[in-house]
Structures are given as structure tokens and as C-alpha cells.
Scaffold this motif. Structure first.
Motif, short mmCIF file in Angstrom:
data_model
loop_
_atom_site.label_atom_id
_atom_site.label_comp_id
_atom_site.label_asym_id
_atom_site.label_seq_id
_atom_site.Cartn_x
_atom_site.Cartn_y
_atom_site.Cartn_z
N SER A 7 0.83 -1.20 0.00
CA SER A 7 0.00 0.00 0.00
C SER A 7 0.87 1.25 0.00
O SER A 7 2.02 1.23 0.44
N LYS A 8 0.29 2.34 -0.49
CA LYS A 8 1.01 3.60 -0.53
C LYS A 8 1.18 4.15 0.87
O LYS A 8 0.33 3.99 1.73
N GLY A 9 2.30 4.85 1.06
CA GLY A 9 2.56 5.44 2.35
C GLY A 9 1.69 6.66 2.60
O GLY A 9 1.08 7.22 1.69
N PRO A 10 1.65 7.11 3.84
CA PRO A 10 0.81 8.28 4.16
C PRO A 10 1.27 9.55 3.48
O PRO A 10 0.45 10.41 3.16
N LEU A 11 2.58 9.71 3.24
CA LEU A 11 3.05 10.92 2.59
C LEU A 11 2.56 11.00 1.15
O LEU A 11 2.04 12.04 0.71
N SER A 62 -0.02 9.47 -0.10
CA SER A 62 -1.47 9.64 -0.08
C SER A 62 -1.85 11.10 0.12
O SER A 62 -2.78 11.62 -0.52
N GLY A 63 -1.12 11.80 1.00
CA GLY A 63 -1.39 13.21 1.20
C GLY A 63 -1.06 14.05 -0.02
O GLY A 63 -1.78 14.99 -0.34
N LEU A 64 0.02 13.70 -0.71
CA LEU A 64 0.38 14.44 -1.92
C LEU A 64 -0.65 14.22 -3.03
O LEU A 64 -1.00 15.16 -3.75
N GLU A 65 -1.12 13.00 -3.17
CA GLU A 65 -2.12 12.72 -4.21
C GLU A 65 -3.42 13.47 -3.96
O GLU A 65 -4.11 13.84 -4.91
N ARG A 66 -3.74 13.69 -2.71
CA ARG A 66 -4.97 14.42 -2.37
C ARG A 66 -4.74 15.93 -2.25
O ARG A 66 -5.69 16.67 -2.00
N ASN A 67 -3.48 16.35 -2.40
CA ASN A 67 -3.14 17.77 -2.25
C ASN A 67 -3.64 18.28 -0.91
O ASN A 67 -4.18 19.40 -0.80
N CYS A 68 -3.43 17.47 0.13
CA CYS A 68 -3.95 17.77 1.47
C CYS A 68 -2.79 18.15 2.38
O CYS A 68 -1.95 17.30 2.71
N TRP A 69 -2.75 19.41 2.78
CA TRP A 69 -1.66 19.89 3.63
C TRP A 69 -1.67 19.20 4.98
O TRP A 69 -0.62 18.87 5.52
N ARG A 70 -2.83 18.93 5.54
CA ARG A 70 -2.91 18.29 6.85
C ARG A 70 -2.39 16.86 6.81
O ARG A 70 -1.69 16.42 7.73
N ARG A 71 -2.73 16.13 5.77
CA ARG A 71 -2.23 14.76 5.65
C ARG A 71 -0.72 14.74 5.49
O ARG A 71 -0.03 13.89 6.08
N ALA A 126 1.97 13.07 8.09
CA ALA A 126 2.96 12.07 7.65
C ALA A 126 4.36 12.49 8.04
O ALA A 126 5.19 11.66 8.45
N LEU A 127 4.66 13.78 7.94
CA LEU A 127 5.99 14.26 8.30
C LEU A 127 6.19 14.28 9.81
O LEU A 127 7.31 14.08 10.28
N GLU A 128 5.14 14.50 10.56
CA GLU A 128 5.25 14.42 12.01
C GLU A 128 5.50 12.99 12.46
O GLU A 128 6.26 12.75 13.40
N ALA A 129 4.87 12.04 11.79
CA ALA A 129 5.08 10.63 12.13
C ALA A 129 6.45 10.14 11.71
O ALA A 129 7.05 9.29 12.37
N ASP A 130 6.97 10.68 10.60
CA ASP A 130 8.29 10.28 10.08
C ASP A 130 9.03 11.54 9.64
O ASP A 130 8.89 11.97 8.50
N PRO A 131 9.82 12.16 10.53
CA PRO A 131 10.50 13.41 10.17
C PRO A 131 11.48 13.29 9.00
O PRO A 131 11.82 14.30 8.40
N PRO A 144 13.49 9.05 -0.74
CA PRO A 144 12.64 8.83 -1.93
C PRO A 144 11.44 7.95 -1.61
O PRO A 144 11.49 7.09 -0.75
N LEU A 145 10.37 8.20 -2.33
CA LEU A 145 9.19 7.35 -2.26
C LEU A 145 9.44 6.08 -3.06
O LEU A 145 10.07 6.12 -4.11
N MET A 146 8.94 4.95 -2.58
CA MET A 146 9.19 3.67 -3.24
C MET A 146 7.98 3.13 -3.99
O MET A 146 8.12 2.23 -4.80
N GLU A 147 6.79 3.62 -3.73
CA GLU A 147 5.57 3.15 -4.39
C GLU A 147 4.79 4.33 -4.92
O GLU A 147 4.65 5.34 -4.21
N PRO A 148 4.24 4.27 -6.13
CA PRO A 148 4.34 3.17 -7.12
C PRO A 148 5.61 3.24 -7.95
O PRO A 148 5.84 2.39 -8.79
N ARG A 149 6.43 4.28 -7.73
CA ARG A 149 7.69 4.43 -8.43
C ARG A 149 8.70 5.03 -7.47
O ARG A 149 8.34 5.58 -6.43
N VAL A 150 9.98 4.90 -7.80
CA VAL A 150 11.02 5.54 -7.00
C VAL A 150 11.08 7.01 -7.41
O VAL A 150 11.41 7.34 -8.54
N GLU A 151 10.74 7.88 -6.47
CA GLU A 151 10.59 9.29 -6.79
C GLU A 151 10.79 10.12 -5.54
O GLU A 151 10.38 9.73 -4.44
#
Length: 229
Positions: free
Chosen positions: A56-60, A62-71, A75-80, A86-93
Motif C-alpha cells: 500500500s502507498k505510504g501516508p506521505l 497519499s497526502g500528496l495525491e490528495r493535495n492535502c496539507w494536513r495529511r 505524515a511528516l510528524e510521524a516520520d521526520p 525517496p518514495l518507493m511506491e508506485p515508483r522511485v521518486e
């Protein structure tokens, strides 16, 4: 010789009463016989194992895909370290490249930068976040409009185009405030290397061309603010 007397206990000689089998059963046995079994029956195991589920996609992301600042903030508070890795799913980016590709707002771009995202990273095509913004984002947004919505013929289409251009200006200024250089040249390995200014000129993004021309690289101190054309 006459018929013999019935033998007690003999199934052949004992007369069968004119009743159904369910009526002949004891009350308890009849209920158990009519009630479905409480234990599920064994099911046939498939000979071919089901395909493995994709991670599954990570929370970061998911927040970017929804353009949601709170999400994204959660995600950054949970993982500074999430903005630096880099993101690993669905591509390395890189997260900042993904934010530009997904059309995130300048608030999310600033949030990523504040948490350690670097503006000089490049994507698979060798383009920096500012180059991605200069070459493709608004073109994809405007390309989704109906073909009969030509500039100057519909007020609604003009408002959409103007809104997309203003959003690009704000994101570009957020990247430049973090140190992005519109004159830096990047590109594929062995391919043509272009600056953000050249890509904006090729894409016909006059709003970005004016921004880059009025704020050349020698003025980029990482402090801002920048002059808006």
C-alpha cells in the motif's frame, strides 16, 4: 403351508408403518437432521496461489495525491525523515518531484522544503522540480479542457487557465525561495540539458518566463521575496 408368524426383531417380517422417515425419528434427532451443520464444511484449496498484494502507498504519498496539507503534515510528524527520502511506491521518486508532478499547492511545497526536501534533486528524466513545473504541469491541466474551449472564447476556460498560471507562479516562487535556480541546466544522462527558463519558453509559459527573467540567478540568495510579473 400358511404364512409363518412374524419373527420379533426381523426387518423382513416387521410391518412398516405408513409414516415418513422424519416422523419416525425421535424429536431430538429430527431437529438435528433438519438443522444445517454448525461446523463449516471443508473447502477445496485452489491449486494456484493468489497473486501477492502490492504494498500500500505510504501516508506521505497519499497526502500528496490528495493535495492535502494536513495529511502531509501528519505524515511528516510521524516520520521526520520522509521528506528527505525517496518514495518507493508506485515508483522511485523524490517527494518534492512527486508534489510537482501531482500539482500540489505552494503550501505543501514549502512544508516539504521546511522538512528537508532538496530542490536540486531530479526525477527519472533528469529534471529538477522547477524544471518539471516549467515544462509540463500546466500543459497537462490545460490539456484536460475540452478542445472547443479556446483562449478568449469562454470566460470559464479563461479563469481555469489563469488560475493554473497563478498556481504555477506561487509554486515557482516557493522553489526559488528555497534555492532553486531557474538557469541551472539539467537533463537526461547523455541527452540535451536545458534550464527552467528554456523549458518555460518552449512550453509557452510566458508567466514563468517573466518571473525567471526578472529574478535571475545572481539574485537568488534563498531569502526572497521575488518580483511577480
Amino acid at each position: 403351508m400358511g404364512p409363518s408368524a412374524p419373527h420379533p426383531g426381523c426387518l423382513h417380517c416387521t410391518p412398516v408403518p405408513d409414516r415418513s422417515w422424519s416422523e419416525m425419528m425421535p424429536p431430538g434427532a429430527q431437529t438435528a437432521w433438519e438443522t444445517p451443520p454448525c461446523t463449516p464444511r471443508c473447502r477445496r484449496v485452489p491449486s494456484v496461489s493468489p497473486p501477492a498484494r502490492r504494498a500500500s502507498k505510504g501516508p506521505l504519498l497519499s497526502g500528496l495525491e490528495r493535495n492535502c496539507w494536513r495529511r502531509v503534515r501528519s505524515a511528516l510528524e510521524a516520520d521526520p525523515e520522509a521528506a528527505r527520502l525517496p518514495l518507493m511506491e508506485p515508483r522511485v521518486e523524490w517527494p518534492l518531484c512527486a508534489a510537482i508532478r501531482l500539482g500540489c499547492s505552494e503550501d505543501i511545497v514549502q512544508l516539504l522544503v521546511q522538512n528537508g526536501a532538496r530542490v536540486e534533486v531530479t526525477n527519472e528524466q533528469g529534471q529538477s522540480p522547477l524544471q518539471c513545473l516549467s515544462s509540463g504541469l500546466a500543459n497537462e491541466v490545460l490539456g484536460a479542457l475540452p478542445a472547443d474551449f479556446a483562449p478568449g472564447t469562454d470566460d470559464w476556460a479563461e479563469r481555469v487557465r489563469e488560475s493554473a498560471a497563478q498556481g504555477e507562479l506561487r509554486v515557482a516562487m516557493a522553489l526559488m525561495s528555497a534555492g532553486a535556480d531557474p538557469e541551472a541546466r539539467h537533463g537526461d544522462r547523455g541527452g540535451e540539458q536545458c534550464s527552467s527558463l528554456e523549458l518555460a519558453q518552449r512550453a509557452g509559459k510566458d508567466h514563468l518566463v517573466r518571473l525567471y527573467a526578472q529574478n535571475p540567478a545572481r539574485d537568488l540568495s534563498g531569502q526572497g521575496p521575488y518580483r511577480v510579473p
